[in-house]
Enzyme design. Sequence first.
Site, mmCIF file in Angstrom:
data_model
loop_
_atom_site.group_PDB
_atom_site.id
_atom_site.type_symbol
_atom_site.label_atom_id
_atom_site.label_comp_id
_atom_site.label_asym_id
_atom_site.label_seq_id
_atom_site.Cartn_x
_atom_site.Cartn_y
_atom_site.Cartn_z
ATOM 1 N N ASP A 1 15.248 -1.353 -3.731
ATOM 2 C CA ASP A 1 15.034 -0.208 -4.618
ATOM 3 C C ASP A 1 14.975 1.112 -3.849
ATOM 4 O O ASP A 1 14.940 1.122 -2.608
ATOM 5 C CB ASP A 1 13.750 -0.412 -5.441
ATOM 6 C CG ASP A 1 12.560 -0.878 -4.596
ATOM 7 O OD1 ASP A 1 12.637 -0.824 -3.356
ATOM 8 O OD2 ASP A 1 11.557 -1.299 -5.182
ATOM 9 N N HIS B 1 4.574 -6.098 -10.519
ATOM 10 C CA HIS B 1 5.977 -5.699 -10.402
ATOM 11 C C HIS B 1 6.594 -6.250 -9.115
ATOM 12 O O HIS B 1 5.912 -6.424 -8.101
ATOM 13 C CB HIS B 1 6.180 -4.176 -10.546
ATOM 14 C CG HIS B 1 5.759 -3.317 -9.411
ATOM 15 N ND1 HIS B 1 4.838 -2.296 -9.528
ATOM 16 C CD2 HIS B 1 6.167 -3.268 -8.117
ATOM 17 C CE1 HIS B 1 4.697 -1.685 -8.375
ATOM 18 N NE2 HIS B 1 5.492 -2.256 -7.492
ATOM 19 N N GLU C 1 8.930 -2.980 -13.557
ATOM 20 C CA GLU C 1 7.582 -2.804 -14.082
ATOM 21 C C GLU C 1 7.366 -3.749 -15.283
ATOM 22 O O GLU C 1 8.338 -4.230 -15.874
ATOM 23 C CB GLU C 1 7.414 -1.352 -14.545
ATOM 24 C CG GLU C 1 7.519 -0.320 -13.425
ATOM 25 C CD GLU C 1 6.241 -0.194 -12.597
ATOM 26 O OE1 GLU C 1 5.517 -1.194 -12.408
ATOM 27 O OE2 GLU C 1 5.994 0.923 -12.109
ATOM 28 N N ASN D 1 0.304 -4.609 -10.539
ATOM 29 C CA ASN D 1 0.556 -4.976 -11.941
ATOM 30 C C ASN D 1 1.603 -6.090 -12.048
ATOM 31 O O ASN D 1 2.105 -6.374 -13.126
ATOM 32 C CB ASN D 1 0.995 -3.749 -12.751
ATOM 33 C CG ASN D 1 2.264 -3.106 -12.197
ATOM 34 O OD1 ASN D 1 2.860 -3.618 -11.253
ATOM 35 N ND2 ASN D 1 2.682 -2.008 -12.794
HETATM 36 C C1 GLP Z 1 6.519 -0.561 -4.199
HETATM 37 C C2 GLP Z 1 7.833 -1.285 -3.954
HETATM 38 C C3 GLP Z 1 7.691 -2.786 -4.086
HETATM 39 C C4 GLP Z 1 6.493 -3.275 -3.305
HETATM 40 C C5 GLP Z 1 5.246 -2.608 -3.864
HETATM 41 C C6 GLP Z 1 3.958 -3.086 -3.213
HETATM 42 O O1 GLP Z 1 6.274 -0.329 -5.538
HETATM 43 N N1 GLP Z 1 8.844 -0.842 -4.844
HETATM 44 O O2 GLP Z 1 8.882 -3.421 -3.617
HETATM 45 O O3 GLP Z 1 6.388 -4.670 -3.404
HETATM 46 O O4 GLP Z 1 5.389 -1.212 -3.655
HETATM 47 O O5 GLP Z 1 3.747 -2.376 -2.039
HETATM 48 P P1 GLP Z 1 2.616 -2.697 -0.994
HETATM 49 O O6 GLP Z 1 3.114 -3.834 -0.205
HETATM 50 O O7 GLP Z 1 2.504 -1.437 -0.194
HETATM 51 O O8 GLP Z 1 1.371 -3.002 -1.770
#
Ligand code: GLP
Length: 235
Positions: A67, A138, A143, A136
């Site tokens: 992404d 995702h 989402e 959440n």
């Molecule tokens: C972002 C990314 C996700 C990732 C999420 C959790 O939203 N788009 O791919 O899994 O963050 O991030 P973290 O590992 O910093 O909690």
Amino acid sequence: MRFIETKDYEEMSLIAANLIGAQVLLKPSSVLGLATGSSPIGTYQELIRNYQRGILDFSDIHTVNLDEYCGLAGDHPQSYRYFMNQTLFSHINIKLENTFVPNGAAEDFDKECSRYDALVKSFGGVDLQLLGIGHNGHIAFNEPDDHFPAQVHRVKLTESTIHANARLFDNVEEVPTTALTMGIGTIMRAKRIVLVAGAEKKEIVCRAMEGKISPDVPASVLQLHPDVTVVISKS
Ligand code: GLP
């Protein structure tokens, strides 16, 4: 689905890196699906160490990232392209032209989604997809929703994701409100999936992996994938 519980973040990172490293050793021309966020940083550091030791060779590897924020060009310090270059690509012998991230600075986001979708399909499927998970549920930027989006698409980020990700920006107003992301269908086509999660994600990981399969918790769809390894840290 396999669960590997580790004593801490370091062990989680080492195990995830070993799984990716095994993929690279077994198929040096693998297509790796990569993720951003704090969870995979340690995994990337371990991969770099194994490259420096001469164990891993990335010269034939291609990567596709999950992404990117809309409105951030690849040279923006908070863009996911910049993150990948700084955190992994500039430290290993991968060819930068073989690394792909959606273009957050595209003039036409619909066209960019179609282009990226076709690109991922053109590789004939991702061999191993690394994932994190949001609080959440995702995955990538899919989402909670009323359906599982199939393809690369543009999403409106939820308030909770914007606030969770604001820690990396100067203030919450700077966090882009939309992003381009692989769809759930795109992710599910990967041959193998490795999900890394810190201890703070335990509750959502349990809901996603043991609860009802529902687009309310996007990661719950992974229960339907034949080859998922969840590496979760106890502390
Ligand atoms: C972002 C990314 C996700 C990732 C999420 C959790 O939203 N788009 O791919 O899994 O963050 O991030 P973290 O590992 O910093 O909690």
